[in-house]
Design an enzyme around this catalytic site. Structure first.
Site, PDB file in Angstrom:
ATOM      1  N   LYS A  41       0.825  -1.208   0.000  1.00  0.00           N
ATOM      2  CA  LYS A  41       0.000   0.000   0.000  1.00  0.00           C
ATOM      3  C   LYS A  41       0.861   1.260   0.000  1.00  0.00           C
ATOM      4  O   LYS A  41       2.035   1.249   0.378  1.00  0.00           O
ATOM      5  CB  LYS A  41      -0.944  -0.004   1.213  1.00  0.00           C
ATOM      6  CG  LYS A  41      -2.043  -1.087   1.146  1.00  0.00           C
ATOM      7  CD  LYS A  41      -3.119  -0.753   0.143  1.00  0.00           C
ATOM      8  CE  LYS A  41      -4.142  -1.880  -0.031  1.00  0.00           C
ATOM      9  NZ  LYS A  41      -5.074  -1.982   1.084  1.00  0.00           N
TER      10      LYS A  41
ATOM     11  N   ARG B 261      -3.666 -10.663   3.480  1.00  0.00           N
ATOM     12  CA  ARG B 261      -3.897 -10.630   2.027  1.00  0.00           C
ATOM     13  C   ARG B 261      -2.687  -9.945   1.399  1.00  0.00           C
ATOM     14  O   ARG B 261      -2.447  -8.747   1.656  1.00  0.00           O
ATOM     15  CB  ARG B 261      -5.187  -9.865   1.722  1.00  0.00           C
ATOM     16  CG  ARG B 261      -5.519  -9.752   0.242  1.00  0.00           C
ATOM     17  CD  ARG B 261      -6.822  -8.971   0.067  1.00  0.00           C
ATOM     18  NE  ARG B 261      -7.205  -8.868  -1.334  1.00  0.00           N
ATOM     19  CZ  ARG B 261      -6.802  -7.910  -2.167  1.00  0.00           C
ATOM     20  NH1 ARG B 261      -5.980  -6.949  -1.712  1.00  0.00           N
ATOM     21  NH2 ARG B 261      -7.201  -7.883  -3.418  1.00  0.00           N
TER      22      ARG B 261
END
Length: 272
Positions: free
Chosen positions: A217, A252
């Site tokens: 991210k 994830r």
């Protein structure tokens, strides 16, 4: 310990950290757009992730990166269904990453086992919940919001969101134990909000099982002097280990092998 029934498959929660491998079959995902958007490439990558230790393959046909372009349900179905059918043949547990109930329905008809919903059953006035109940599948319910404004404490706000998810589930007869909560790192959150949530993940554990999706991210890149997504592996591993220490059961990730190895060591220390 909990056995999560995923249609004809089972997942054991609590014994070890489970690894969900990301399979984006999109041309425009923030990290790997266009890399796996043909059947042959997607299947090859799914095989690799399974070999590296993925417990779940998460297939998504629409990018949800900041500023993403929405596509029609028909296009999304055309992207994901052929790949789901082939990945299921590998014996994998497959989750469908979508917030559109028609896409979810097509995915479950193709053999998918789990719903991964970035709007936590709250996008379509109960239609997704009806599909979940019909196919009796577990749900990964993510916290999300349109902006980054938090007038209350951020964990309190996330808990309120998840209460609504649980209320919808109860209304449609979906067992709470079938719902895994995702705090939504990077969704409706800037770097400060992401770090706050990561530092307080244990406060969400009382609501249920937690999935953490921090892989590659933007906030990781920012911390690492603006590294591009493909160079954020070590930063992602750091979030995985911290998440495990704070009670996360599923991570994830894009980079399965590195995170799998880190999780194995963290599990031996933390889950004794």
């Amino acid at each position: 310990m909990q056995i999560l029934q995923c249609r004809d498959k089972k997942l054991e929660l609590g014994k070890k950290t489970l690894i969900m491998g990301i399979l984006n079959v999109t041309p425009d995902s923030f990290s790997d757009g266009g890399t796996h958007n043909t059947l042959e490439k997607a299947l090859e990558h799914a095989k690799l992730m399974l070999k590296e230790g993925a417990d779940i393959i998460d297939i998504g046909g629409e990018s949800t990166r900041p500023g993403y372009t929405k596509i029609t349900e028909e296009e999304e179905i055309a992207r994901v269904v052929p790949i789901i059918k082939e990945v299921v043949k590998l014996g994998a547990i497959v989750s469908i990453d979508t917030y559109k109930f028609k896409v979810a329905k097509a995915a479950f008809e193709a053999g998918a086992h789990i719903l991964n919903d970035i709007w936590g059953l709250q996008y379509d006035n109960g239609k997704m919940a009806e599909i979940v109940k019909k196919y009796n599948v577990p749900v990964i319910a993510m916290h999300n919001q349109e902006d980054k404004i938090y007038n209350d404490d951020i964990i309190f706000t996330i808990k309120k969101f998840f209460k609504k998810t649980h209320d919808i589930a109860e209304k449609y007869g979906i067992p709470r134990d079938n719902i895994i909560l995702d705090p939504g790192i990077g969704f409706g959150k800037g770097i400060d909000e992401n770090l706050e949530v990561l530092s307080r993940l244990e406060e969400l554990r009382e609501l249920g099982r937690i999935l953490l999706g921090a892989s590659r991210k933007r906030f990781i890149g920012t911390i690492l002097n603006d590294l591009p997504p493909q160079e954020r592996v070590e930063g992602t591993v750091a979030t995985t280990v911290i998440g495990i220490e704070k009670g996360v059961d599923i991570v994830r990730v894009h980079d399965v092998l590195a995170n799998k190895r880190a999780a194995m060591v963290a599990d031996r220390i933390i889950r004794r």
